[in-house]
Design a protein around this motif. Structure first.
Motif, PDB file in Angstrom:
ATOM      1  N   GLY A 307       1.146  -2.849  -7.462  1.00  0.00           N
ATOM      2  CA  GLY A 307       1.086  -2.675  -6.019  1.00  0.00           C
ATOM      3  C   GLY A 307       2.422  -2.289  -5.424  1.00  0.00           C
ATOM      4  N   SER A 308       2.795  -2.965  -4.343  1.00  0.00           N
ATOM      5  CA  SER A 308       4.061  -2.666  -3.667  1.00  0.00           C
ATOM      6  C   SER A 308       5.210  -3.528  -4.177  1.00  0.00           C
ATOM      7  CB  SER A 308       3.910  -2.875  -2.154  1.00  0.00           C
ATOM      8  OG  SER A 308       3.545  -4.219  -1.879  1.00  0.00           O
ATOM      9  N   LYS A 309       4.950  -4.349  -5.211  1.00  0.00           N
ATOM     10  CA  LYS A 309       5.966  -5.278  -5.710  1.00  0.00           C
ATOM     11  C   LYS A 309       6.457  -4.914  -7.114  1.00  0.00           C
ATOM     12  CE  LYS A 309       4.275  -9.174  -2.942  1.00  0.00           C
ATOM     13  NZ  LYS A 309       5.431  -9.222  -2.041  1.00  0.00           N
ATOM     14  N   GLY A 310       6.348  -3.644  -7.467  1.00  0.00           N
ATOM     15  CA  GLY A 310       6.728  -3.229  -8.806  1.00  0.00           C
ATOM     16  C   GLY A 310       8.188  -3.499  -9.146  1.00  0.00           C
ATOM     17  N   VAL A 311       9.073  -3.415  -8.154  1.00  0.00           N
ATOM     18  CA  VAL A 311      10.497  -3.631  -8.416  1.00  0.00           C
ATOM     19  C   VAL A 311      10.746  -5.042  -8.942  1.00  0.00           C
ATOM     20  CG1 VAL A 311      12.773  -3.830  -7.328  1.00  0.00           C
ATOM     21  CG2 VAL A 311      11.284  -1.901  -6.772  1.00  0.00           C
TER      22      VAL A 311
END
Length: 346
Positions: A307-311
């Motif tokens: 999602g938007s938390k790949g980092v």
């Protein structure tokens, strides 16, 4: 899972952020691998990512899932990666969440003692979040591409899993080369194009960002207020982000542009130069947990669904994937695709 201990390499399909982080993890562990990355015109989300990492989530200021484990791994991983690639792309930076209004301020202050305040610093205007920051994802990908090309282990090709792979019991053949395992890191494309993992619980979400130049905002911190204003240096900022679940095209929309301009107004940024719009599709899932692990019957694996938390998620789960591959541990049950093994035919 096929616990293959011989010397055959593994094949990573996709070199967005997830595939890149997994590749570096294998590289550091001296696991042989090759990468197949689609041509540059193949639509991906990583080049349009905000790249923010943030230990706190939601209006209740709750700790993000597994944050203590993730962040204890995140900082040394990216710091070492900068050294390995001779790059500069990891930017720890405070994040500020102003109170939306007096009602929200009172509501939060009433709950302050019951909130885990490890990462929080309260002020009269809002809450500062420590150990936040951003990763210059595009820079990471470009540096990594050059690094893997220099080692002659990266090939630019759009793989068709149905026709390009010959799957045998304990190995896979691709272009005459045998591989111990193929690891799919395709992002949202897996739902449409992967016959082995496309039936998992993907819930892709299109997002759009605007890049601007302005003297109206601080370059010292990330502003988070029903959206974000991310300082990139030289008075340039990323403004984000939007969400859509019904359009996965790579074309920016007028509606999203208007939404981002309204966010800028709410941030108090009235004077700015619009530089560009960027578009991506987040490889999100219905239960908001990654899709990491091994096919129950074939020498195939997946590393996706961040999602938007790949980092923040990718470095930790790349290490977990590697540990299970080597037979030295198991992937967290909430992220492992074992939770979906009942969906795979025998």
């Amino acid at each position: 899972m096929i616990k293959n201990k011989h010397s055959l390499p593994v094949l990573i399909v996709g070199q967005g952020l997830a595939g890149t982080i997994l590749a570096h993890t294998l590289d550091q562990a001296d696991v042989p691998f090759h990468i197949l990355d689609a041509p540059k015109n193949y639509f991906t989300s990583s080049f349009a990512a905000g790249g923010i990492f943030n230990p706190v989530t939601g209006r209740k200021l709750e700790k993000s899932w597994l944050v203590d484990e993730l962040f204890s791994y995140l900082f040394p991983f990216y710091t070492q990666l900068e050294k390995s690639l001779s790059g500069s792309f990891f930017h720890p930076m405070p994040l500020f969440r102003p109170f939306a209004n007096e009602e929200m301020k009172s509501w939060l202050l009433e709950r302050k003692e019951s909130i885990d305040n490890e990462y929080l610093r309260w002020t009269d205007e809002g809450v500062w979040i420590e150990k936040a920051g951003w990763l210059d994802v595009e820079n990471v990908l470009n540096c990594s591409k050059q690094y893997f090309q220099s080692k002659n282990i990266r090939q630019e090709i759009a793989l068709n899993p149905s026709s390009d792979l010959e799957i045998l019991r304990e190995k896979i053949l691709f272009q005459g080369q045998a591989y111990a395992c193929v690891i799919f890191c395709e992002g949202f494309h897996a739902q449409q194009h992967n016959p082995y993992f496309g039936h998992l619980n993907f819930l892709p979400a299109k997002g759009e960002l605007m890049k601007i130049k302005s003297n109206d905002a601080s370059q010292e911190y990330i502003l988070n207020k029903n959206g974000f204003l991310l300082p990139l240096g030289n008075h340039e900022f990323k403004v984000g982000a939007t969400y859509r679940w019904d359009d996965f095209s790579n074309q920016p929309s007028t509606l999203a542009q208007l939404d981002l301009k309204n966010k800028l107004k709410s941030f108090g940024v009235d004077s700015y130069e619009e530089i560009e719009m960027s578009t991506g599709v987040r490889p999100a899932t219905q239960d908001r947990r990654p899709l990491v692990g091994f096919h129950p019957h074939l020498p195939l694996a997946i590393f996706n669904g961040f999602g938007s938390k790949g980092v923040s998620l990718s470095p930790y789960f790349a290490q977990q994937w590697l540990a299970e591959w080597k037979g030295e541990g198991q992937i967290n049950s909430e992220a492992s695709i074992r939770r979906f093994y009942h969906l795979f035919s025998t």
